[in-house]
Design a protein around this motif. Sequence first.
Motif, PDB file in Angstrom:
ATOM      1  N   PRO A 242     158.971  92.879 -46.644  1.00  0.00           N
ATOM      2  CA  PRO A 242     158.914  92.201 -47.939  1.00  0.00           C
ATOM      3  C   PRO A 242     158.247  90.834 -47.812  1.00  0.00           C
ATOM      4  CG  PRO A 242     161.062  93.190 -47.622  1.00  0.00           C
ATOM      5  CD  PRO A 242     160.327  93.315 -46.307  1.00  0.00           C
ATOM      6  N   GLY A 243     157.429  90.510 -48.789  1.00  0.00           N
ATOM      7  CA  GLY A 243     156.708  89.244 -48.771  1.00  0.00           C
ATOM      8  C   GLY A 243     155.317  89.359 -48.177  1.00  0.00           C
ATOM      9  N   CYS A 244     154.942  90.568 -47.775  1.00  0.00           N
ATOM     10  CA  CYS A 244     153.612  90.783 -47.205  1.00  0.00           C
ATOM     11  C   CYS A 244     152.652  91.317 -48.257  1.00  0.00           C
ATOM     12  CB  CYS A 244     153.664  91.816 -46.086  1.00  0.00           C
ATOM     13  SG  CYS A 244     154.432  91.235 -44.591  1.00  0.00           S
ATOM     14  N   LYS A 245     151.385  90.948 -48.081  1.00  0.00           N
ATOM     15  CA  LYS A 245     150.306  91.551 -48.851  1.00  0.00           C
ATOM     16  C   LYS A 245     149.810  92.719 -48.004  1.00  0.00           C
ATOM     17  CE  LYS A 245     145.914  90.038 -49.701  1.00  0.00           C
ATOM     18  NZ  LYS A 245     144.928  89.045 -50.088  1.00  0.00           N
ATOM     19  N   VAL A 246     149.800  93.901 -48.585  1.00  0.00           N
ATOM     20  CA  VAL A 246     149.508  95.125 -47.840  1.00  0.00           C
ATOM     21  C   VAL A 246     148.303  95.818 -48.459  1.00  0.00           C
ATOM     22  CG1 VAL A 246     150.454  97.344 -47.081  1.00  0.00           C
ATOM     23  CG2 VAL A 246     151.982  95.392 -47.379  1.00  0.00           C
ATOM     24  N   THR A 247     147.415  96.311 -47.611  1.00  0.00           N
ATOM     25  CA  THR A 247     146.311  97.151 -48.067  1.00  0.00           C
ATOM     26  C   THR A 247     146.498  98.522 -47.449  1.00  0.00           C
ATOM     27  OG1 THR A 247     144.825  95.249 -48.232  1.00  0.00           O
ATOM     28  CG2 THR A 247     143.805  97.435 -48.173  1.00  0.00           C
ATOM     29  N   ILE A 248     146.466  99.536 -48.294  1.00  0.00           N
ATOM     30  CA  ILE A 248     146.615 100.919 -47.845  1.00  0.00           C
ATOM     31  C   ILE A 248     145.424 101.730 -48.325  1.00  0.00           C
ATOM     32  CG2 ILE A 248     149.149 100.877 -47.871  1.00  0.00           C
ATOM     33  CD1 ILE A 248     148.909 102.457 -50.591  1.00  0.00           C
ATOM     34  N   TYR A 249     145.220 102.882 -47.695  1.00  0.00           N
ATOM     35  CA  TYR A 249     144.318 103.869 -48.293  1.00  0.00           C
ATOM     36  C   TYR A 249     145.055 105.183 -48.376  1.00  0.00           C
ATOM     37  CZ  TYR A 249     142.963 105.908 -43.711  1.00  0.00           C
ATOM     38  OH  TYR A 249     142.962 106.509 -42.485  1.00  0.00           O
TER      39      TYR A 249
END
Length: 170
Positions: free
Chosen positions: A92-99
């Motif tokens: 929590p609190g992270c910026k996440v990039t997924i595909y």
Amino acid sequence: MADEQVDTVWLTQEAFDAATAELEHLKGAGRAAVTAKIARARDEGDLSENAGYHAARDEQGQQELRIRQLESMLRHAQVGEAPAGDADQVSPGCKVTIYYDDDPDDTDTFLLGSRELMALAGNTEVEVFSPQSPLGSAIIGKKIGETASYSAPNGKPIDVTILEVEPYVG
């Protein structure tokens, strides 16, 4: 409610202060204003057909709900920064990039956190997923390059791969 699992709500000092100020306003001046509206509408006569009275009572209900939400959030708040943890691990609190594994060109970047907190901070532009959401709970603890699966509302399994993880700084 005592048996209910409640997660810590990480708040910056600014968000905590904003929530506290909103709560104080709602419990003080906000309640007084709604009570005055109800009293004025009551003075107009027949309550069964008094739209102003019903609107004021609805407003009162919404305000009391908001007070309960803020009280709960502040009761479980941890002020400061979320634990750093592993720099490449989703938390929590992270910026996440997924595909999405069925279409690697389809990526999403979002904050894993609380929409409520983003609204308090005045930021409604960042897409937010709750850690308790199907996607959020599937990716918690995953590291860059790992795959996670969750079920869409229609029951279809969706596989995603973590591309990037970074602390959200606002």
